[in-house]
Design a protein around this motif. Sequence first.
Motif, PDB file in Angstrom:
ATOM      1  N   LYS A 138     -16.986   8.909  16.375  1.00  0.00           N
ATOM      2  CA  LYS A 138     -16.826   8.613  17.799  1.00  0.00           C
ATOM      3  C   LYS A 138     -17.737   7.460  18.194  1.00  0.00           C
ATOM      4  O   LYS A 138     -18.935   7.483  17.906  1.00  0.00           O
ATOM      5  N   GLU A 139     -17.152   6.460  18.846  1.00  0.00           N
ATOM      6  CA  GLU A 139     -17.940   5.341  19.345  1.00  0.00           C
ATOM      7  C   GLU A 139     -18.012   5.444  20.869  1.00  0.00           C
ATOM      8  O   GLU A 139     -16.982   5.392  21.554  1.00  0.00           O
ATOM      9  N   TYR A 140     -19.222   5.591  21.376  1.00  0.00           N
ATOM     10  CA  TYR A 140     -19.422   5.811  22.806  1.00  0.00           C
ATOM     11  C   TYR A 140     -19.572   4.463  23.518  1.00  0.00           C
ATOM     12  O   TYR A 140     -20.679   4.001  23.810  1.00  0.00           O
ATOM     13  N   ILE A 141     -18.436   3.864  23.830  1.00  0.00           N
ATOM     14  CA  ILE A 141     -18.405   2.518  24.392  1.00  0.00           C
ATOM     15  C   ILE A 141     -19.063   2.460  25.763  1.00  0.00           C
ATOM     16  O   ILE A 141     -19.774   1.503  26.093  1.00  0.00           O
ATOM     17  N   PHE A 142     -18.825   3.469  26.578  1.00  0.00           N
ATOM     18  CA  PHE A 142     -19.329   3.458  27.956  1.00  0.00           C
ATOM     19  C   PHE A 142     -20.594   4.306  28.133  1.00  0.00           C
ATOM     20  O   PHE A 142     -20.944   4.681  29.241  1.00  0.00           O
ATOM     21  N   GLY A 143     -21.248   4.627  27.028  1.00  0.00           N
ATOM     22  CA  GLY A 143     -22.456   5.432  27.131  1.00  0.00           C
ATOM     23  C   GLY A 143     -22.158   6.919  26.996  1.00  0.00           C
ATOM     24  O   GLY A 143     -21.025   7.325  26.725  1.00  0.00           O
ATOM     25  N   LYS A 144     -23.210   7.728  27.172  1.00  0.00           N
ATOM     26  CA  LYS A 144     -23.079   9.177  26.997  1.00  0.00           C
ATOM     27  C   LYS A 144     -23.777   9.922  28.134  1.00  0.00           C
ATOM     28  O   LYS A 144     -24.658   9.385  28.799  1.00  0.00           O
ATOM     29  N   ASN A 145     -23.309  11.167  28.306  1.00  0.00           N
ATOM     30  CA  ASN A 145     -24.005  12.162  29.144  1.00  0.00           C
ATOM     31  C   ASN A 145     -23.860  11.978  30.656  1.00  0.00           C
ATOM     32  O   ASN A 145     -24.403  12.778  31.407  1.00  0.00           O
ATOM     33  N   GLY A 146     -23.137  10.949  31.101  1.00  0.00           N
ATOM     34  CA  GLY A 146     -22.983  10.764  32.548  1.00  0.00           C
ATOM     35  C   GLY A 146     -22.304  11.948  33.212  1.00  0.00           C
ATOM     36  O   GLY A 146     -22.780  12.470  34.230  1.00  0.00           O
ATOM     37  N   ALA A 147     -21.195  12.417  32.637  1.00  0.00           N
ATOM     38  CA  ALA A 147     -20.460  13.540  33.224  1.00  0.00           C
ATOM     39  C   ALA A 147     -21.206  14.859  33.024  1.00  0.00           C
ATOM     40  O   ALA A 147     -21.100  15.770  33.852  1.00  0.00           O
ATOM     41  N   THR A 148     -21.966  14.942  31.931  1.00  0.00           N
ATOM     42  CA  THR A 148     -22.773  16.153  31.717  1.00  0.00           C
ATOM     43  C   THR A 148     -23.821  16.289  32.814  1.00  0.00           C
ATOM     44  O   THR A 148     -24.027  17.374  33.379  1.00  0.00           O
ATOM     45  N   GLU A 149     -24.475  15.168  33.123  1.00  0.00           N
ATOM     46  CA  GLU A 149     -25.471  15.174  34.200  1.00  0.00           C
ATOM     47  C   GLU A 149     -24.815  15.477  35.545  1.00  0.00           C
ATOM     48  O   GLU A 149     -25.386  16.184  36.383  1.00  0.00           O
TER      49      GLU A 149
END
Length: 366
Positions: free
Chosen positions: A292-303
């Motif tokens: 998986k390549e996280y192009i737009f970053g990670k964890n935004g929706a988790t936060e």
Amino acid sequence: MLTKGKVLRALKQVEEPDLRQNIVDLNIVKSIKIKRKNIDLDLSLITQGYSSKKANFEEKIKEVLSSIGAKSISLRFNTMTKKEQADLAEKLKGSKIASNTQGPSLMNRNSQTTFIAVSSGKGGVGKSTVTVNLAVALANQGWRVGLIDADIYGYSVPQMMGITEKPLMIDSLTLPVEKYGVKVISMGFFNQPEEPVMWRGPMLGKTLRYFFEGVYWPKLDYMLIDLPPGTGDIALDIHTMLPRSKDIIVSTPQTTASHIAERAGSMAIRNKRELIGVVENMSYLLLATGEKEYIFGKNGATELANSLDTELLVQVPIGAPNHQSFDSNDAYAVYHSESVHGEIFGELADKVILKTSYSKAVQEVQ
């Protein structure tokens, strides 16, 4: 021995193709003539344009009449007069035939329909894609599903689902268009594609109310509402009209997008509406290697889910439907149920069913 009573009882097994109600109660059967084992029927169709629906309709009539001993069956079809259409529209609006419970409105307080508003803080995060595929996934599991495209200015659901058919009108009553088992209404059915909708707030409210009360909705288990982005007039109207509606918030992994989406979630909470959870769209790019390549970053929706005290329901990867794998009918946003995306939306449907079933059980106990 064949009798008119026996014929009518048999014909009650036949549903009108669009209304999905039996043709006897809808007064479509106009005359019955019986001679020994031969039956002649006169029927009035709502409109002439039934095409393949009419063929299936005729086949079902002949099947049920043959089952009670008819050897020869002759069918004559006419089209309802304007007066007959007006009478039928009034019957549908005001009787138990048209209602989920005892009244003509989908918003009847005793309705068993679960309303789910899908919202986002900003546009371009795939809110409509999520709504459409959740609706199809629920329908694939056998639930009765409706979808209101409430994004009056930026309607997109008909094109996403490949719907080219226009709604059937019975006098002043509109029938939703069905695709993939989902009954759909949208401003896109009534407006020319190239013409912008330039209305102020009052017109938006009237249109939205018509989608609920001027459209014939049969019994539904779920009604999904694709809201416009933000917290404007239509979102406020939905919160007022449907205080028991539940909410799903759609965002992307970007921190900025999740911060904006939090406003939509906070609006639901302030109005004491249940948050089902957050869907993170465009979460990652799934590479051929399986990585998986996280192009737009990670964890935004988790936060975002944590700040709203709710659940991150699913993470949907970047992609587009492979239309060579199934009959898409130009539905460029609908994923096949066996694709990677289709399985994720199936998982989302499972979680929605569990959460809403639990909510209903709690309400019944209270």
